[in-house]
Scaffold this motif. Sequence first.
Motif, PDB file in Angstrom:
ATOM      1  N   GLY A  32      -0.025   3.476 -28.173  1.00  0.00           N
ATOM      2  CA  GLY A  32       0.342   4.673 -27.396  1.00  0.00           C
ATOM      3  C   GLY A  32       0.847   4.328 -26.008  1.00  0.00           C
ATOM      4  O   GLY A  32       0.507   3.283 -25.459  1.00  0.00           O
ATOM      5  N   VAL A  33       1.662   5.223 -25.467  1.00  0.00           N
ATOM      6  CA  VAL A  33       2.269   5.035 -24.148  1.00  0.00           C
ATOM      7  C   VAL A  33       2.122   6.330 -23.370  1.00  0.00           C
ATOM      8  O   VAL A  33       2.332   7.418 -23.914  1.00  0.00           O
ATOM      9  N   SER A  34       1.718   6.231 -22.101  1.00  0.00           N
ATOM     10  CA  SER A  34       1.712   7.426 -21.248  1.00  0.00           C
ATOM     11  C   SER A  34       1.938   6.989 -19.804  1.00  0.00           C
ATOM     12  O   SER A  34       1.997   5.796 -19.522  1.00  0.00           O
ATOM     13  N   ALA A  35       2.075   7.949 -18.908  1.00  0.00           N
ATOM     14  CA  ALA A  35       2.316   7.595 -17.508  1.00  0.00           C
ATOM     15  C   ALA A  35       1.730   8.658 -16.591  1.00  0.00           C
ATOM     16  O   ALA A  35       1.573   9.814 -16.988  1.00  0.00           O
ATOM     17  N   VAL A  36       1.373   8.233 -15.380  1.00  0.00           N
ATOM     18  CA  VAL A  36       0.948   9.165 -14.340  1.00  0.00           C
ATOM     19  C   VAL A  36       2.211   9.485 -13.537  1.00  0.00           C
ATOM     20  O   VAL A  36       2.759   8.596 -12.894  1.00  0.00           O
ATOM     21  N   PRO A  37       2.694  10.720 -13.598  1.00  0.00           N
ATOM     22  CA  PRO A  37       3.960  11.025 -12.919  1.00  0.00           C
ATOM     23  C   PRO A  37       3.760  11.143 -11.405  1.00  0.00           C
ATOM     24  O   PRO A  37       3.065  12.039 -10.938  1.00  0.00           O
ATOM     25  N   VAL A  38       4.369  10.189 -10.675  1.00  0.00           N
ATOM     26  CA  VAL A  38       4.235  10.160  -9.214  1.00  0.00           C
ATOM     27  C   VAL A  38       5.591   9.951  -8.545  1.00  0.00           C
ATOM     28  O   VAL A  38       6.558   9.539  -9.184  1.00  0.00           O
ATOM     29  N   ARG A  39       5.595  10.268  -7.239  1.00  0.00           N
ATOM     30  CA  ARG A  39       6.780  10.093  -6.387  1.00  0.00           C
ATOM     31  C   ARG A  39       6.306   9.386  -5.112  1.00  0.00           C
ATOM     32  O   ARG A  39       5.381   9.880  -4.457  1.00  0.00           O
ATOM     33  N   PRO A  40       6.909   8.242  -4.743  1.00  0.00           N
ATOM     34  CA  PRO A  40       6.456   7.543  -3.542  1.00  0.00           C
ATOM     35  C   PRO A  40       6.863   8.284  -2.279  1.00  0.00           C
ATOM     36  O   PRO A  40       7.976   8.822  -2.210  1.00  0.00           O
ATOM     37  N   ILE A  41       5.961   8.337  -1.304  1.00  0.00           N
ATOM     38  CA  ILE A  41       6.304   9.052  -0.073  1.00  0.00           C
ATOM     39  C   ILE A  41       6.193   8.188   1.186  1.00  0.00           C
ATOM     40  O   ILE A  41       6.658   8.586   2.240  1.00  0.00           O
ATOM     41  N   GLY A  42       5.603   7.012   1.097  1.00  0.00           N
ATOM     42  CA  GLY A  42       5.546   6.155   2.277  1.00  0.00           C
ATOM     43  C   GLY A  42       4.529   5.054   2.102  1.00  0.00           C
ATOM     44  O   GLY A  42       3.950   4.893   1.032  1.00  0.00           O
ATOM     45  N   GLY A  43       4.346   4.286   3.180  1.00  0.00           N
ATOM     46  CA  GLY A  43       3.347   3.227   3.150  1.00  0.00           C
ATOM     47  C   GLY A  43       3.929   1.863   3.419  1.00  0.00           C
ATOM     48  O   GLY A  43       5.084   1.742   3.804  1.00  0.00           O
ATOM     49  N   LYS A  44       3.115   0.856   3.191  1.00  0.00           N
ATOM     50  CA  LYS A  44       3.505  -0.529   3.428  1.00  0.00           C
ATOM     51  C   LYS A  44       4.120  -1.115   2.165  1.00  0.00           C
ATOM     52  O   LYS A  44       3.541  -1.007   1.094  1.00  0.00           O
ATOM     53  N   GLY A  45       5.297  -1.726   2.317  1.00  0.00           N
ATOM     54  CA  GLY A  45       5.917  -2.392   1.173  1.00  0.00           C
ATOM     55  C   GLY A  45       6.907  -1.519   0.432  1.00  0.00           C
ATOM     56  O   GLY A  45       7.508  -1.935  -0.552  1.00  0.00           O
ATOM     57  N   LEU A  46       7.071  -0.295   0.906  1.00  0.00           N
ATOM     58  CA  LEU A  46       7.984   0.639   0.224  1.00  0.00           C
ATOM     59  C   LEU A  46       9.401   0.454   0.747  1.00  0.00           C
ATOM     60  O   LEU A  46       9.615   0.388   1.928  1.00  0.00           O
TER      61      LEU A  46
ATOM     62  N   TYR B 257       0.902  -1.160   0.000  1.00  0.00           N
ATOM     63  CA  TYR B 257       0.000   0.000   0.000  1.00  0.00           C
ATOM     64  C   TYR B 257       0.935   1.204   0.000  1.00  0.00           C
ATOM     65  O   TYR B 257       1.474   1.573   1.037  1.00  0.00           O
ATOM     66  N   ILE B 258       1.181   1.731  -1.174  1.00  0.00           N
ATOM     67  CA  ILE B 258       2.197   2.776  -1.310  1.00  0.00           C
ATOM     68  C   ILE B 258       1.542   4.112  -1.660  1.00  0.00           C
ATOM     69  O   ILE B 258       0.832   4.230  -2.656  1.00  0.00           O
ATOM     70  N   LEU B 259       1.816   5.075  -0.799  1.00  0.00           N
ATOM     71  CA  LEU B 259       1.284   6.416  -1.010  1.00  0.00           C
ATOM     72  C   LEU B 259       2.274   7.212  -1.860  1.00  0.00           C
ATOM     73  O   LEU B 259       3.476   7.238  -1.572  1.00  0.00           O
ATOM     74  N   ASN B 260       1.761   7.823  -2.927  1.00  0.00           N
ATOM     75  CA  ASN B 260       2.591   8.629  -3.834  1.00  0.00           C
ATOM     76  C   ASN B 260       2.010  10.031  -3.925  1.00  0.00           C
ATOM     77  O   ASN B 260       0.804  10.215  -3.808  1.00  0.00           O
ATOM     78  N   GLU B 261       2.880  11.000  -4.180  1.00  0.00           N
ATOM     79  CA  GLU B 261       2.363  12.325  -4.511  1.00  0.00           C
ATOM     80  C   GLU B 261       2.492  12.524  -6.018  1.00  0.00           C
ATOM     81  O   GLU B 261       3.430  12.033  -6.645  1.00  0.00           O
ATOM     82  N   SER B 262       1.522  13.224  -6.586  1.00  0.00           N
ATOM     83  CA  SER B 262       1.613  13.559  -8.005  1.00  0.00           C
ATOM     84  C   SER B 262       2.753  14.547  -8.211  1.00  0.00           C
ATOM     85  O   SER B 262       2.987  15.427  -7.386  1.00  0.00           O
ATOM     86  N   VAL B 263       3.460  14.380  -9.313  1.00  0.00           N
ATOM     87  CA  VAL B 263       4.563  15.289  -9.610  1.00  0.00           C
ATOM     88  C   VAL B 263       4.031  16.627 -10.137  1.00  0.00           C
ATOM     89  O   VAL B 263       4.594  17.678  -9.864  1.00  0.00           O
ATOM     90  N   ASN B 264       2.922  16.590 -10.891  1.00  0.00           N
ATOM     91  CA  ASN B 264       2.478  17.827 -11.541  1.00  0.00           C
ATOM     92  C   ASN B 264       1.110  18.352 -11.103  1.00  0.00           C
ATOM     93  O   ASN B 264       0.655  19.370 -11.617  1.00  0.00           O
ATOM     94  N   GLU B 265       0.476  17.673 -10.138  1.00  0.00           N
ATOM     95  CA  GLU B 265      -0.802  18.177  -9.620  1.00  0.00           C
ATOM     96  C   GLU B 265      -0.641  18.365  -8.105  1.00  0.00           C
ATOM     97  O   GLU B 265      -0.615  17.386  -7.352  1.00  0.00           O
ATOM     98  N   PRO B 266      -0.532  19.605  -7.645  1.00  0.00           N
ATOM     99  CA  PRO B 266      -0.091  19.873  -6.276  1.00  0.00           C
ATOM    100  C   PRO B 266      -1.023  19.379  -5.171  1.00  0.00           C
ATOM    101  O   PRO B 266      -0.576  19.247  -4.031  1.00  0.00           O
ATOM    102  N   ASP B 267      -2.270  19.095  -5.477  1.00  0.00           N
ATOM    103  CA  ASP B 267      -3.178  18.621  -4.418  1.00  0.00           C
ATOM    104  C   ASP B 267      -3.466  17.120  -4.498  1.00  0.00           C
ATOM    105  O   ASP B 267      -4.297  16.606  -3.745  1.00  0.00           O
ATOM    106  N   VAL B 268      -2.769  16.435  -5.399  1.00  0.00           N
ATOM    107  CA  VAL B 268      -3.144  15.045  -5.687  1.00  0.00           C
ATOM    108  C   VAL B 268      -2.176  14.020  -5.092  1.00  0.00           C
ATOM    109  O   VAL B 268      -0.960  14.147  -5.192  1.00  0.00           O
ATOM    110  N   LEU B 269      -2.769  12.994  -4.461  1.00  0.00           N
ATOM    111  CA  LEU B 269      -2.056  11.801  -4.006  1.00  0.00           C
ATOM    112  C   LEU B 269      -2.565  10.606  -4.819  1.00  0.00           C
ATOM    113  O   LEU B 269      -3.734  10.573  -5.200  1.00  0.00           O
ATOM    114  N   TRP B 270      -1.668   9.646  -5.067  1.00  0.00           N
ATOM    115  CA  TRP B 270      -2.065   8.403  -5.742  1.00  0.00           C
ATOM    116  C   TRP B 270      -1.643   7.242  -4.854  1.00  0.00           C
ATOM    117  O   TRP B 270      -0.514   7.198  -4.369  1.00  0.00           O
TER     118      TRP B 270
END
Lengths: 100, 100
Positions: free
Chosen positions: B86-100, A40-53
């Motif tokens: 086509g190829v695209s991605a949701v740009p994210v950065r992990p910040i914490g959680g289980k399994g990280l 269960y990994i919490l990520n922050e969006s790189v380009n949307e300042p209020d978004v978590l994934w």
Amino acid sequence: MSKYTMFGQLKAQPGKRDELAKMMLESSETLQGMEGCIFYILNESVNEPDVLWIMELWESAEAHAASLKDEKVRAVIEQCKPLIAGVSAVPVRPIGGKGL
Amino acid sequence: MSKYTMFGQLKAQPGKRDELAKMMLESSETLQGMEGCIFYILNESVNEPDVLWIMELWESAEAHAASLKDEKVRAVIEQCKPLIAGVSAVPVRPIGGKGL
């Protein structure tokens, strides 16, 4: 039983993303203890300042559904709710790969 | 070093999703051997018939970048290319959680 993946988006109230993420991560005992949760990994969006994934892998859809009925998990959700502006998910089904 | 997550979308040529997924999963030896890759899970979209989503966790962004230069990985990509629209991605950065 088939494993279950989830890619969910949490949109925080404007400017509240860091506070929301902190609140979610502070509930780490609850997070680590979720039965049937592989990651269960919490990520922050790189380009949307209020978004978590959130990226999740569960032993089964049933395990995921059961977690949402857990008292501790519900308490965390209730605590976070005032900071959340919206919730959505990318509906997917895992079919293979490494770590599944 | 910070871990690295990726949520990438592959859109197959119309009607070719299953063939593309099979080709990617048949390269499982390559997949399992990718250095620094913690998980790499192939998912199919529930509501978009030509779409695959890949969830990845890597030891670092560098490990992910290095994998794309690996000869075997490049061979799989080349083999799959004709099936990909086509190829695209949701740009994210992990910040914490289980399994990280």
